[in-house]
Motif scaffolding. Sequence first.
Motif, mmCIF file in Angstrom:
data_model
loop_
_atom_site.group_PDB
_atom_site.id
_atom_site.type_symbol
_atom_site.label_atom_id
_atom_site.label_comp_id
_atom_site.label_asym_id
_atom_site.label_seq_id
_atom_site.Cartn_x
_atom_site.Cartn_y
_atom_site.Cartn_z
ATOM 1 N N UNK A 80 -12.623 -104.519 -15.673
ATOM 2 C CA UNK A 80 -12.213 -104.459 -14.291
ATOM 3 C C UNK A 80 -13.202 -104.089 -13.433
ATOM 4 N N UNK A 81 -14.333 -103.550 -13.630
ATOM 5 C CA UNK A 81 -15.440 -103.212 -12.987
ATOM 6 C C UNK A 81 -16.036 -104.379 -12.350
ATOM 7 N N UNK A 82 -16.415 -105.656 -12.914
ATOM 8 C CA UNK A 82 -16.781 -107.020 -12.390
ATOM 9 C C UNK A 82 -15.889 -107.362 -11.270
ATOM 10 N N UNK A 83 -14.678 -107.167 -11.439
ATOM 11 C CA UNK A 83 -13.696 -107.633 -10.366
ATOM 12 C C UNK A 83 -13.559 -106.591 -9.131
ATOM 13 N N UNK A 84 -14.421 -105.763 -8.892
ATOM 14 C CA UNK A 84 -14.211 -105.004 -7.752
ATOM 15 C C UNK A 84 -13.607 -103.321 -7.906
ATOM 16 N N UNK A 85 -13.427 -102.982 -9.155
ATOM 17 C CA UNK A 85 -12.844 -101.892 -9.249
ATOM 18 C C UNK A 85 -13.731 -100.747 -9.119
ATOM 19 N N UNK A 86 -13.725 -99.784 -8.061
ATOM 20 C CA UNK A 86 -14.379 -98.934 -7.768
ATOM 21 C C UNK A 86 -14.359 -97.465 -8.100
ATOM 22 N N UNK A 87 -13.252 -97.006 -8.445
ATOM 23 C CA UNK A 87 -12.872 -95.736 -8.927
ATOM 24 C C UNK A 87 -11.297 -95.715 -9.551
ATOM 25 N N UNK A 88 -11.327 -94.790 -10.308
ATOM 26 C CA UNK A 88 -9.814 -94.650 -11.090
ATOM 27 C C UNK A 88 -9.641 -93.199 -10.989
ATOM 28 N N UNK A 89 -8.413 -92.714 -10.769
ATOM 29 C CA UNK A 89 -7.858 -91.336 -10.655
ATOM 30 C C UNK A 89 -7.325 -91.199 -12.202
ATOM 31 N N UNK A 100 -6.411 -97.160 -10.548
ATOM 32 C CA UNK A 100 -7.734 -97.782 -10.091
ATOM 33 C C UNK A 100 -7.579 -98.397 -8.556
ATOM 34 N N UNK A 101 -8.673 -98.089 -7.868
ATOM 35 C CA UNK A 101 -8.917 -98.775 -6.590
ATOM 36 C C UNK A 101 -9.884 -99.646 -6.447
ATOM 37 N N UNK A 102 -9.421 -100.848 -5.994
ATOM 38 C CA UNK A 102 -10.378 -101.924 -5.957
ATOM 39 C C UNK A 102 -10.892 -102.321 -4.462
ATOM 40 N N UNK A 103 -12.120 -102.978 -4.261
ATOM 41 C CA UNK A 103 -12.798 -102.985 -2.995
ATOM 42 C C UNK A 103 -12.045 -103.562 -2.015
ATOM 43 N N UNK A 104 -11.057 -104.400 -2.404
ATOM 44 C CA UNK A 104 -10.253 -105.236 -1.390
ATOM 45 C C UNK A 104 -8.853 -104.453 -0.826
ATOM 46 N N UNK A 105 -8.815 -103.084 -1.625
ATOM 47 C CA UNK A 105 -7.517 -102.194 -0.997
ATOM 48 C C UNK A 105 -6.462 -102.334 -2.209
ATOM 49 N N UNK A 106 -6.298 -103.121 -3.101
ATOM 50 C CA UNK A 106 -5.293 -103.242 -3.958
ATOM 51 C C UNK A 106 -5.484 -102.235 -5.124
ATOM 52 N N UNK A 107 -4.297 -101.920 -5.650
ATOM 53 C CA UNK A 107 -4.349 -100.681 -6.788
ATOM 54 C C UNK A 107 -4.046 -101.396 -7.886
ATOM 55 N N UNK A 108 -4.320 -100.831 -9.404
ATOM 56 C CA UNK A 108 -3.686 -101.142 -10.571
ATOM 57 C C UNK A 108 -3.553 -100.015 -11.176
ATOM 58 N N UNK A 109 -2.607 -100.048 -12.096
ATOM 59 C CA UNK A 109 -2.048 -99.041 -13.019
ATOM 60 C C UNK A 109 -2.338 -99.222 -14.372
ATOM 61 N N UNK A 110 -2.751 -98.305 -15.300
ATOM 62 C CA UNK A 110 -3.084 -98.852 -16.586
ATOM 63 C C UNK A 110 -2.483 -97.682 -17.548
ATOM 64 N N UNK A 111 -1.928 -98.147 -18.778
ATOM 65 C CA UNK A 111 -1.595 -97.306 -19.937
ATOM 66 C C UNK A 111 -2.387 -96.374 -20.215
ATOM 67 N N UNK A 112 -2.463 -95.140 -20.483
ATOM 68 C CA UNK A 112 -3.475 -94.204 -20.640
ATOM 69 C C UNK A 112 -3.797 -94.367 -22.669
ATOM 70 N N UNK A 113 -2.996 -94.912 -23.150
ATOM 71 C CA UNK A 113 -3.097 -95.095 -24.442
ATOM 72 C C UNK A 113 -3.938 -96.280 -24.798
ATOM 73 N N UNK A 114 -3.796 -97.300 -24.210
ATOM 74 C CA UNK A 114 -4.366 -98.617 -24.602
ATOM 75 C C UNK A 114 -4.948 -99.341 -23.445
ATOM 76 N N UNK A 115 -4.793 -99.101 -22.346
ATOM 77 C CA UNK A 115 -5.133 -99.432 -21.081
ATOM 78 C C UNK A 115 -4.531 -100.956 -20.661
ATOM 79 N N UNK A 116 -3.343 -100.972 -21.142
ATOM 80 C CA UNK A 116 -2.651 -102.001 -20.845
ATOM 81 C C UNK A 116 -2.297 -102.247 -19.218
#
Length: 362
Positions: A80-89, A100-116
């Motif tokens: 996701x880095x190439x897609x504009x992900x700038x940081x992760x809590x 995860x926080x992205x440059x355009x302001x949207x956020x995504x959430x990923x499972x800690x076990x496998x990143x889904x």
Amino acid sequence: MDMAATTPATKAVPKRRLRAVLSWLHLWTGLTAGLVFALASLAGTVLVFHVDLLKLQHPQLAQHAPVADGRVLAQLIERWGPDGMRSLDVPRDELPVWQAYFEDGHRQYFAPEDGALLLYRSQHDDVLLWLHEWHVDLLGGKTGREVWGVIGCISLAMILIGLYLWWPKRGRLIAQLKMHAGPPVRRWLTWHRSTGVILLPLLLLATVTGVGMVYSKAFQKALTATLGGKNVKAPELPASEAAIDWTTAIANARVAIPDARLARVSVPDASEGAVSFRLQAKDEWHPVGRSTVVMSRDGRVVQAFDATTHKLGMRMSQAFYPLHVGAVGGTAMKWITAFTGLLPMFLLVTGFLFWRRRRGKR
């Protein structure tokens, strides 16, 4: 000499005129800028419970163990880095997933076990993020934030003018605080002014910290100039494309500042030499922390700064955000902060009803 010119009645005329002007300002700023202030404050009340409401809406976010696996982090950054992900809590007890926080302001959430991928959110499809954008910058980006700063200053002035207009004569404090049931004109006036005065500390805290965040650089400069402190610059490291062992990086970041909680990871550019982390040190108020750890791509710590060692001026400037969002004082302060967000609307409504009733009697 005209002795009448010096009588108490004559001296009182300028004061009455001043009160009339201030009353007019208090009324019309309350009914205009006060409306925006009240609506933004209502959004703030909801946002105090942002994470709680998020988990209620999306229970899948709470069904995980808060584990920060370096291998999963590496996969997320690569994908996701190439897609504009700038940081992760980092996953934590309150929200046990990668946020995860992205440059355009949207956020995504990923499972800690496998990143889904568990959830995608943006202000265009998520009510809470829309309210967040409204509360922070009135949906107007940088320009909206500047407008919000002006409205915040006007609202602060309105609060202080209201205090001046309420201020009682000697011996009439209790009478001036009394709330009356009727008639309507008196009821709405006393409810408006007494509530505003009794809860003035909460209103001032929310307003001053909000304005302080909009004009954070100016406030920080003033506070550090008078009470000490300065920003700690991150070291500049040579550009490098060496692979990062995120498992080692996480482990080293956690031990760099004793008893601190690893809170956020910045996603480095492809050739950036520094790897940066945010941590919440022990007794630090900020929910993400202002403590930092910077390391090279091979995992060597080159800077570890505990924000609690800042001088008073810098600590005060960094306290605006946690005080504003109710992150200090546990659950009780959280509810008090949410309640404070309701006060501007209550004052707006009671002030309007008083004005309408008084106008109807003319």
